[in-house]
Design an enzyme around this catalytic site. Structure first.
Site, mmCIF file in Angstrom:
data_model
loop_
_atom_site.group_PDB
_atom_site.id
_atom_site.type_symbol
_atom_site.label_atom_id
_atom_site.label_comp_id
_atom_site.label_asym_id
_atom_site.label_seq_id
_atom_site.Cartn_x
_atom_site.Cartn_y
_atom_site.Cartn_z
ATOM 1 N N ASP A 53 0.914 -1.651 -0.188
ATOM 2 C CA ASP A 53 0.153 -0.029 0.378
ATOM 3 C C ASP A 53 1.023 1.553 0.067
ATOM 4 O O ASP A 53 1.748 1.057 0.127
ATOM 5 C CB ASP A 53 -0.700 0.065 1.067
ATOM 6 C CG ASP A 53 -0.497 -0.296 2.862
ATOM 7 O OD1 ASP A 53 0.794 -0.606 2.830
ATOM 8 O OD2 ASP A 53 -0.798 -1.426 3.422
ATOM 9 N N HIS A 69 -7.327 -6.174 9.676
ATOM 10 C CA HIS A 69 -7.283 -5.681 8.367
ATOM 11 C C HIS A 69 -5.923 -5.990 8.207
ATOM 12 O O HIS A 69 -4.490 -6.804 9.132
ATOM 13 C CB HIS A 69 -7.207 -4.354 8.534
ATOM 14 C CG HIS A 69 -6.286 -3.577 9.165
ATOM 15 N ND1 HIS A 69 -6.547 -2.946 9.162
ATOM 16 C CD2 HIS A 69 -5.640 -3.058 8.037
ATOM 17 C CE1 HIS A 69 -5.928 -1.466 10.371
ATOM 18 N NE2 HIS A 69 -4.926 -1.908 9.161
ATOM 19 N N GLU A 115 -9.398 -2.706 5.266
ATOM 20 C CA GLU A 115 -10.223 -2.127 7.300
ATOM 21 C C GLU A 115 -11.497 -2.971 7.170
ATOM 22 O O GLU A 115 -11.675 -4.020 6.222
ATOM 23 C CB GLU A 115 -10.967 -0.748 6.906
ATOM 24 C CG GLU A 115 -9.063 -0.078 6.975
ATOM 25 C CD GLU A 115 -9.118 0.970 7.498
ATOM 26 O OE1 GLU A 115 -9.605 1.784 7.173
ATOM 27 O OE2 GLU A 115 -7.928 1.294 8.550
ATOM 28 N N ASP A 143 -7.242 -4.294 14.582
ATOM 29 C CA ASP A 143 -8.799 -4.607 14.237
ATOM 30 C C ASP A 143 -8.835 -6.285 13.022
ATOM 31 O O ASP A 143 -10.155 -6.384 12.409
ATOM 32 C CB ASP A 143 -9.862 -3.943 13.161
ATOM 33 C CG ASP A 143 -8.802 -2.590 12.275
ATOM 34 O OD1 ASP A 143 -8.178 -3.259 11.657
ATOM 35 O OD2 ASP A 143 -9.677 -2.064 11.823
#
Length: 278
Positions: free
Chosen positions: A72, A143, A148, A141
């Site tokens: 990313d 991801h 996400e 979380d």
């Protein structure tokens, strides 16, 4: 899925660097056939990158036959910005090894047409023969990359709006100011990740314990996107003891027993054929 549990972050990182090194060493490279390696940013892989640089200095591994694809990059952040992932990768790994800069691929978060940039990134991965090994980290979380909660399990490289939770988590890199963290990023998708021959997920610390439990012990769920790795044919999670704090005792015992059995049998712990015996 294979889970390798090691005593601490340093041992975990060394194991991961050894695993990556073995894959590079074993791959028959040529001028038009390079080992394609997917790479993450963030805090978890830092020590792994340090070990890879050390292995290069020791003459154990060369990156001349490696083509890298990062997971990313932030949208709108100049490549030269101290917190861009271009800068991160150059400072933490690329400037310490012998990789050819032409073989480094990181999404362009400043492209004039971001959708076209995302499509081109997917196309180049295919043209290079697909990702042989994708290394990733796990978010609080659950991801992976910037996929996400709520991301499509069939997603491809795309522009993703980041949640405030993610921006707060990354604020430590922006003088603890969440508002300074870009609101969007280009990220590879979950389907992109699943296309890789192998996936190596690095998980460290008790702050990631709940996320590890959710992606390992619960079912596949787009709200915990790392859980998609349950469906991957060759997914390895390497973690430290702290990260297993929320796993059930039986889960930890199961995966430790497998590793102990492999060790007793004299199996190579870095073998890619683990599905034959795990």
């Amino acid at each position: 899925m294979r889970i390798v549990i090691l005593p601490d972050y340093d041992r975990m990182s060394h194991w991961a660097a050894e695993y990556i090194t073995r894959r590079i060493q074993q791959f028959p490279t040529s001028a038009d056939r390079l080992f394609t390696l997917g790479l993450p940013t963030g805090g978890t892989p830092l020590k792994t990158y340090e070990y890879l640089a050390q292995f290069y200095r020791d003459g154990r591994v060369s990156f001349r036959g490696v083509s890298t694809f990062n997971m990313d990059e932030y949208v709108g952040l100049p490549e030269q910005h101290p917190q861009s992932y271009h800068t991160f990768m150059n400072e933490k790994l690329f400037s310490h090894v012998d990789i050819n800069s032409d073989n480094v691929h990181i999404p362009d978060g400043n492209a004039e047409n971001l959708q076209r940039e995302c499509a081109a990134y997917e196309r180049v991965i295919v043209e290079r023969g697909g990702i042989r090994l994708f290394v990733g980290g796990l978010g609080h979380d659950g991801h992976v990359a910037f996929n996400e909660p709520g991301s499509s399990l069939q997603s491809r490289t795309r522009v993703k709006t980041l949640t405030m939770e993610t921006r707060r988590a990354n604020a430590r890199f922006f003088d603890n100011d969440a508002k300074s963290v870009p609101k969007q990023a280009i990220t590879v998708g979950l389907a992109t990740l699943m296309d890789a021959d192998e996936v190596l997920l690095l998980v460290s610390g008790d702050a990631k314990a709940r996320a590890l439990r959710k992606i390992v012990e619960d079912g596949i769920n787009h709200m915990w996107t790392g859980s998609i790795l349950q469906m991957h044919r060759r997914a390895v999670i390497v973690c430290d003891e702290a990260a297993t704090a929320a796993l059930s005792t039986s889960t930890v015992k199961y995966f430790k027993d497998i590793e102990d059995s492999l060790s007793e049998a004299g199996a190579d712990p870095y073998s890619s054929a683990y599905e034959d015996f795990a």
